[in-house]
Design a protein around this motif. Sequence first.
Motif, PDB file in Angstrom:
ATOM      1  N   UNK A  10       0.515  -0.690   0.376  1.00 51.20           N
ATOM      2  CA  UNK A  10       0.644  -0.191   0.123  1.00 51.20           C
ATOM      3  C   UNK A  10       0.548   1.068   0.190  1.00 51.20           C
ATOM      4  N   UNK A  11      -0.190   2.146   0.556  1.00 50.04           N
ATOM      5  CA  UNK A  11       0.947   2.699   0.490  1.00 50.04           C
ATOM      6  C   UNK A  11       0.539   4.243   1.640  1.00 50.04           C
ATOM      7  N   UNK A  12       2.277   4.761   1.942  1.00 47.77           N
ATOM      8  CA  UNK A  12       2.841   4.607   3.397  1.00 47.77           C
ATOM      9  C   UNK A  12       3.546   6.178   3.505  1.00 47.77           C
ATOM     10  N   UNK A  13       3.712   7.306   4.159  1.00 50.66           N
ATOM     11  CA  UNK A  13       4.738   7.727   4.301  1.00 50.66           C
ATOM     12  C   UNK A  13       5.867   7.495   4.868  1.00 50.66           C
ATOM     13  N   UNK A  87      11.160   4.174   3.713  1.00 54.63           N
ATOM     14  CA  UNK A  87      11.925   5.037   2.934  1.00 54.63           C
ATOM     15  C   UNK A  87      11.920   5.391   2.014  1.00 54.63           C
ATOM     16  N   UNK A  88      11.570   6.310   1.072  1.00 52.71           N
ATOM     17  CA  UNK A  88      10.696   7.042  -0.751  1.00 52.71           C
ATOM     18  C   UNK A  88      11.902   5.733  -1.262  1.00 52.71           C
ATOM     19  N   UNK A  89      13.079   5.008  -1.299  1.00 55.60           N
ATOM     20  CA  UNK A  89      14.209   4.005  -1.345  1.00 55.60           C
ATOM     21  C   UNK A  89      13.258   2.526  -1.945  1.00 55.60           C
ATOM     22  N   UNK A  90      12.711   2.087  -0.248  1.00 53.67           N
ATOM     23  CA  UNK A  90      11.270   1.355  -0.736  1.00 53.67           C
ATOM     24  C   UNK A  90      10.718   0.809  -1.536  1.00 53.67           C
ATOM     25  N   UNK A 117       6.398   4.542  -0.986  1.00 55.45           N
ATOM     26  CA  UNK A 117       6.766   5.609   0.446  1.00 55.45           C
ATOM     27  C   UNK A 117       6.533   6.680   0.301  1.00 55.45           C
ATOM     28  N   UNK A 118       6.026   7.478   0.865  1.00 55.36           N
ATOM     29  CA  UNK A 118       5.939   8.750   0.173  1.00 55.36           C
ATOM     30  C   UNK A 118       4.919   9.638   0.869  1.00 55.36           C
TER      31      UNK A 118
END
Length: 119
Positions: A10-13, A87-90, A117-118
């Motif tokens: 999913x989407x996570x910060x 992290x975003x790179x994940x 991750x965003x």
Amino acid sequence: QLQLVESGGGLVQPGGSLRLSCSASGFTFDYYAIGWFRQAPGKEREGVSCISSSGGTTNYADSVKGRFTISRNNAKNTVTLPMNSLKPEHTAVYYCAAARVCSRTPTYWGQGTQVTVSS
């Protein structure tokens, strides 16, 4: 019918957590090591973590050590991968796969689950 089904993406910060699961059916689950792989846009697929058939041995890519923890339940034919401090790179599609041992190319693959991750 042989299946590996991933869930939990999913989407996570950034800094958040997700818990990926891999459910298996159609083969002798406890004969196989299970690995998690990921493929980010424009990049090659890479190994993230792997757990031996008994669960006694685990390994991790350097980039996820201390953040991800792989485990398995052979009674339920499942493998889980809690992911912390993301992290975003994940960001990638994450796949689970079955191999006789972690050092071998997997025989069976799931369809993948998207992790973004965003902020």
